[in-house]
Enzyme design. Sequence first.
Site, mmCIF file in Angstrom:
data_model
loop_
_atom_site.group_PDB
_atom_site.id
_atom_site.type_symbol
_atom_site.label_atom_id
_atom_site.label_comp_id
_atom_site.label_asym_id
_atom_site.label_seq_id
_atom_site.Cartn_x
_atom_site.Cartn_y
_atom_site.Cartn_z
ATOM 1 N N HIS A 254 0.823 -1.217 0.000
ATOM 2 C CA HIS A 254 0.000 0.000 0.000
ATOM 3 C C HIS A 254 0.857 1.268 0.000
ATOM 4 O O HIS A 254 0.493 2.277 0.608
ATOM 5 C CB HIS A 254 -0.954 0.023 1.200
ATOM 6 C CG HIS A 254 -1.760 -1.237 1.350
ATOM 7 N ND1 HIS A 254 -2.944 -1.451 0.708
ATOM 8 C CD2 HIS A 254 -1.498 -2.376 2.045
ATOM 9 C CE1 HIS A 254 -3.412 -2.652 1.012
ATOM 10 N NE2 HIS A 254 -2.546 -3.243 1.820
ATOM 11 N N LYS B 203 17.994 20.225 -11.211
ATOM 12 C CA LYS B 203 17.173 19.072 -11.605
ATOM 13 C C LYS B 203 17.911 18.045 -12.439
ATOM 14 O O LYS B 203 18.696 18.378 -13.325
ATOM 15 C CB LYS B 203 15.972 19.568 -12.414
ATOM 16 C CG LYS B 203 14.929 20.231 -11.558
ATOM 17 C CD LYS B 203 14.166 19.210 -10.754
ATOM 18 C CE LYS B 203 12.714 19.640 -10.646
ATOM 19 N NZ LYS B 203 11.846 18.520 -10.424
#
Length: 459
Positions: free
Chosen positions: A157, A284
């Site tokens: 989960h 990035k």
Amino acid sequence: MTPKLWGGNYETAPDRAFWEFGASFPFDRRLLGEEIAASRAYARALGECGAIPREDARKLDDGLGQVLERAKMVPGYLELDVEDVHSFVETRLGEIVGELAGQGHLARSRNEQTVTALRMFVRAACDRAAAALAGLVEALCDKGEEGAEAVMPGFTHVRAAEPITFGFWASALAWGFARDRQRFQDARRRANVLPLGSGALAGTPLPLDRARLAAELGFEAVSPNALDAVSDRDFAAEFAFACAQAQTRLSRLSEELIWHSGPEYGFYRLPDAYTTGSSLMPQKKNPDALELLRGKAARVQAAVQRLLVMQKGLPAGYQKDLQEDKEAVFDAADAVLGSLPVATGVIAGLVLDRDAMRRAASREELYAASLAVALARDGLPFRQAHHVVGALVSAAQVLKRPLREIARERLRAQHPALAARVDAIFDPDEAVRAKSTEGGTAPETVRASLSAARATVRG
Ligand code: ARG
């Protein structure tokens, strides 16, 4: 509009817009190699069974070889306004052997030709996909061996659940991709049946040696019913499914790698060669390769849908709807064959951060299940043990104290031996070693599982 393969009973030419709409040559030209190989074998078979003089068969065979040569060498050779690849070949062959070109079509139908060529394409694509998947499985096994002892959290989960190792995770993926490879091998077997000799739908009146044709073209069997042979596209849908399952697994893998290589988890670094920078944010390194692997799952899944829905309303026999098969097959094949080497490169280039993984695997809740099992093995019925540990977890949260301290204190009276070895239960290395039954996380078990996965793709 160049010559068509039909027209004797027509007074007008096809409508221009319809002609362009209906032509498959813009895309089925990809099957030129397959079409020519099949046509050459057919020409030889015509000569062998006496349907045409052997000398004519030889001229057709050679002429077809020249068409392929010219297609490779002569610029613009493919720029012909023809209906499909079959028309292209016959038209170009006519430039070489004259009227004889039409004899290569004796008793033959494009209905059988198109599906013969597509089966040959699918067969080759299955081989390439299987080889690429073997490469990916090997890369996962290499990395898995490197990280056989590197503990990290395993998730359910999307929440950290129990400690595993990086190697255990890699082995899970390796087994999945090994099955995907088998799926391509299975699909290949069913695709590798020769339709040639089926005519338009009812078979051929010529005494063709179909078994020999099959052998020459590398097919394992000949189709047992001509009507089935020209109607059948389940081999294409099955191939697309093999592609879709593999691409879907790549998508799931990518999703996980994107998260776990990011700063929030930092379990490993992606190789720079598979990331791109941002035009604005200098810090990035974006996981574009993985995002595209994930994104392409959409088009490959769509190919399965296209091929099924295309077939849905069709009676037996060739219908033009079936011409829609090729682009779906090409699209699925291109996506998977383009994706697999990229995924392999990403896996091979992962730089593991063992400390980050271990830190994340050290969260005490991850050991609650092991503690409950230990309590049960110390005599408490498992459901009760589960409950007791649940209460310990809750107490630790409420009191904001370490679970292991709470456990040690509260278990001391009734389970003194267990209370004394709480630290071992909370030890990540101990925890993964404890699962040494086949299929578990123990490093030796994982190494065995990795070499078994390797063996399946080497066999
Ligand atoms: N181009 C067609 C296809 O790709 C094959 C031609 C069969 N056409 C026909 N009118 N029988 O399916």
